[in-house]
Structures are given as C-alpha cells and as structure tokens.
Design an enzyme around this catalytic site. Structure first.
Site, short mmCIF file in Angstrom:
data_model
loop_
_atom_site.label_atom_id
_atom_site.label_comp_id
_atom_site.label_asym_id
_atom_site.label_seq_id
_atom_site.Cartn_x
_atom_site.Cartn_y
_atom_site.Cartn_z
CB SER A 240 -0.92 0.00 1.22
OG SER A 240 -0.14 0.20 2.38
CE LYS A 241 -1.40 7.54 -2.19
NZ LYS A 241 -2.35 6.84 -3.04
NE ARG A 242 0.42 0.38 5.99
CZ ARG A 242 1.10 -0.69 6.38
NH1 ARG A 242 2.29 -0.55 6.91
NH2 ARG A 242 0.58 -1.89 6.27
N GLY A 244 5.76 3.07 0.41
CA GLY A 244 6.66 3.92 -0.39
C GLY A 244 6.23 4.09 -1.83
#
Ligand code: GLU
Length: 469
Positions: A240-242, A244
């Site tokens: 997911s986005k977190r 990177g």
C-alpha cells in the site's frame, strides 16, 4: 521448451496508475512467451467507460513501454468488442447453456433472502422455463451452470483447486440494458485472441471457475491457468501507499532503471536457484510458470537498490547522462548541450555508489556548476587556510605539469606531491576537493580531476586560490 502456439496476455483495466503487481504479471507473461517462442498480447479492459479515459489508457502503454514489455501485436480494446460478446451469448442461448431471466428486482430480493436462509446460492426459476413463457419486461441473460459436480482449476501455481458447482450461481452474462459482463467478455476475448495461458493475479482465482463454466457453455476449451500471489510490502502486509511506492511510474520517478525492475520483479515470486542477477535472455531461458512460488512475495528495497546499482554501473554513460539531465531539469536547472557531454564524462567516476539515478544526479552536481563556484562555509574555510592555500598553489603547478590527464597519472602526481611536501594526502586532499567542488559531493581526487578535465580543474583551483578567507 519451444511451443510457438503459446499465447499469453496482460489484460489491465485502466485505472489511472499501473500497479507494480500488474507490471510483474506482464513480465511473467512476457517471459513465458519468450521462453516458449510464443506470443505476448495486450488487451485493454476498458469497459468501465468512466475510468477508461485516454489518459488512463496511456498510463498503461507508457508503463509497459518503460518496462520494455511491449506486446507482440496491436492491443485489443475490450469495449470495442461488445457486439461480439453479445453474439456469443446468442450462441449460448441457442445451445441451451444460457437463459433469459425475467425476475423482477423484488423477486430477486426475495430469492436472495430465501437462498441466504437455506445456505445456498441464488437460483432463478426462469432457468427451467421455456422461451414462450417470456413476459414483456426487462431480463438479464444468465449462464445455465451445472447444479452438481465440481469444477477443477488445475492451477500451475496453486495446484489443483476444486469448486463445488452447487456453490457457483448462474452468472449474469448480459445485463438488462444488454451490456456484457466482465467474466463473459474475458472469456470471449481470450478465446478469440487465441490465449492459451492465463497468467494473472490470484484475486482472479474465483473467476477462473466461473470462466471455465462459460468456456464449457460455449463449447470451448479453457486455457491453462496460473494465478500469481500478491506482492506484499516489506512487513508482509498487502502493498500500500505507506510502503513507499506502488505504481510503475513512481519507481521510474524514484530513479530505478527498467532493466533493474525487470530483474527485480522476476525475482518476486520466481527464481532460478540462487541467481540474483540475470538479464532478459537468461530469464527467458529459465522461466517456467511451474517454478512460481505460491506464497506472497515481499518487496525488498535493499535488494532492489542493490540490483539498480548493478545496472547503473553497467549502463551506457550517454544514456545515464540523458536520464540525469532530465532529473536536473525537473529540479529547475537549465542545461546546455555541453552539459550533456560533461555529464557523460563525469558519470563513470561517480556511479559506483549510486543506488538510483536520483543519487547519480546528486553526485554530478559538482561537475555542472559554472565558474566561479559558490562555496559552502566549510569548503571556503578549507581552501583559505593560509598553510593550505600555499600548498594548493604548489599543487596547482604540479598538476599543470602532469604528463597526461588520466586517473593513474594524476594519482601518481598527487602521491609524488605528498612525498615532496613530506605530508600525508590528508593535508591537502580535502582542500583540493573543496576547491574543485565548492563543497558539493565529489569523487576521489584523481576521479574529480579527470571528470572535470584539465582546463576546468585548473580554473577552479585558480578561483579557489584567489578567494578571500
Ligand atoms: N482486468 C483485470 C484486472 O485488471 C485482469 C483480468 C484478467 O487478467 O483476466 O485485474
């Protein structure tokens, strides 16, 4: 293995970004086609007309082109085939493997409630009625799926997976407005594109059972299935986005080279023994779907960086110079033609430590600066220290008299100078480097001198020697 009849494909839905999982799916399909001497095709699943903008489709083309995974034939646009999807359903109606379902929304709701209460899937009573019972009202067309028995997906990655037919409802093939549904369109298109191997994400494993029933309803043979596990983040959770980055374009923007991505993505879920680094030809020779690992693969930034550094060290300097120039321009630096030449010249001296082309760009900043350089406080202090300044003046003469301007010669000059002065290199090296770079990161002394060239190096030294402390 050579089997020219193999046809693989990637069938992305344009969403505005190309996920790294889609890139890996494309790579595995491409590798398998290359391995067998078959074909790799592209189908744009653009039936969601709102999301499938021209820009969103372009993102897919750009992503595949950047990755170097272009299809062997012109792409097929699914939406343009809607009529063919409809005629396929007519054929199923004629064969008795599909039926018109006239249930009203209220009736469907009631059937859903019953089905839930009885722990079974929804079944329409229209399944067994003859067409002359047809009322004059909207209908959907459903697959007349078998009620008993099982559907086996002999998946090349997951192994055999059995679905009980009683758990599979009669899939809608055409909606009340006559538009084809997703599973129908995929089957008709794959069949008519001659796809022999469907290699895709395992979020589609359930669809494989449903699609198999549609194949049977049409009297066609299903393809070989291979469902790839997801790519997880380094912590083992869904990417997911977190973590990177998720989109191919983000990896490109972060300074990864496409060949490093291909090598890295190939290792995400597949491998050839302990081999870490291999090129496309090697991968194509070795790749077999059967060797894909069933467990989710984890993104590993350290490994990706390691591979990227490897490919940065292999790449043509002129190509890297063009990439690095783009990065400088995106940072609002104006570059001239001679800068490109300077970049190509300096890159071999600075690339060894670069994990990305962004880092490579940082490492070239010192070479692009125009004289007179700006100095950091620390660099200014180094070159204006009276003792050092005098020594730098003598070094300038030694360098100007160097018989050649290459790394080995200049290393010799520097060593000879240190001996003549009776000091270690530490007594003048940092000051020389400060004079050449103004305090920006720069390669080792001889490397920096050769990267800059004789005139520029001596000019920078002169500038530094005339600085006021
Ligand atoms: N369009 C689907 C997706 O983007 C892929 C369908 C398939 O590969 O069969 O997930």
């Amino acid at each position: 293995m050579s089997d020219k009849s193999v046809v693989t494909r990637i069938a992305p839905s344009p969403t505005g970004a190309m996920h790294i999982g889609t890139a890996r799916t494309a790579l595995f399909n491409w590798l398998y086609a290359r391995h067998t001497g078959g074909k790799f095709l592209l189908r744009i699943e653009d039936t969601d007309r709102e999301r499938s903008t021209e820009a969103a489709v372009q993102v897919i083309f750009d992503g595949l082109a950047w990755l170097g995974l272009e299809a062997d034939e012109t792409p097929v646009f699914q939406a343009s085939r809607a009529e063919r999807h409809t005629t396929a359903v007519d054929e199923m109606l004629a064969r008795g493997s599909a039926y018109r379902d006239y249930m009203t929304p209220d009736e469907l709701e009631a059937e859903r409630t019953h089905a839930r209460a009885e722990g079974r899937v929804v079944r329409s009573s229209w399944r067994d009625l003859t067409p002359n019972d047809a009322p004059d009202r909207p209908f959907v067309v459903r697959l007349k799926a078998p009620l008993t028995g099982a559907t086996l997906i002999d998946d090349q990655v997951k192994g055999p997976v059995t679905f009980q037919n009683k758990d599979l409802d009669d899939l809608i093939l055409l909606r009340t407005d006559g538009t084809p549904t997703y599973n129908l369109a995929v089957v008709v298109d794959d069949h008519e594109m001659g796809v022999t191997h469907v290699i895709r994400g395992d979020d589609h494993l359930n669809n494989a059972a449903r699609q198999t029933l549609i194949y049977q309803g049409l009297g066609w043979t299903p393809p070989v299935w291979a469902h790839l596990p997801l790519i997880h983040g380094p912590d083992g959770t869904k990417l997911s986005k977190r973590h990177g980055a998720q989109a191919v374009s983000e990896f490109a923007d972060m300074g990864y080279l496409p060949e490093a991505m291909r090598n890295y993505l190939a290792k995400l879920g597949w491998g050839h023994g302990d081999d870490e680094i291999f090129d496309d030809a090697q991968a194509a020779l070795w790749f077999d779907i059967k060797d894909v690992v069933g467990a989710p693969a984890r993104l590993d930034w350290a490994k990706l960086n390691h591979l990227n550094n490897h490919y940065i060290r292999l790449a043509e300097p002129a190509r890297l110079a063009a990439l690095v120039a783009d990065i400088h321009r995106s940072r609002d630096l104006t570059l001239h033609d001679d800068h490109l030449t300077a970049l190509a010249h300096v890159i071999p001296f600075v690339r060894d430590g670069a994990k990305t082309t962004l880092e490579l760009a940082d490492a070239t900043v010192f070479a692009l600066a125009r004289r007179p350089l700006g100095f950091t406080d620390k660099a200014r202090e180094l070159v204006t220290n009276p003792e050092t300044r005098e020594r730098l003046g003598r070094l300038r003469h030694a360098l100007a008299a160097a018989p050649a301007w290459d790394v080995a010669t200049l290393e010799g000059v520097n060593r000879g100078f240190a001996e003549a002065e009776g000091v270690g290199m530490g007594k003048f090296g940092p000051a020389l480097r400060a004079a050449l770079s103004g305090g920006a990161p720069a390669p080792d002394l001889a490397g920096a001198l050769v990267a800059l060239g004789k005139d520029e190096s001596l000019g920078r030294l002169d500038d530094a020697l005339s600085l006021n402390g």
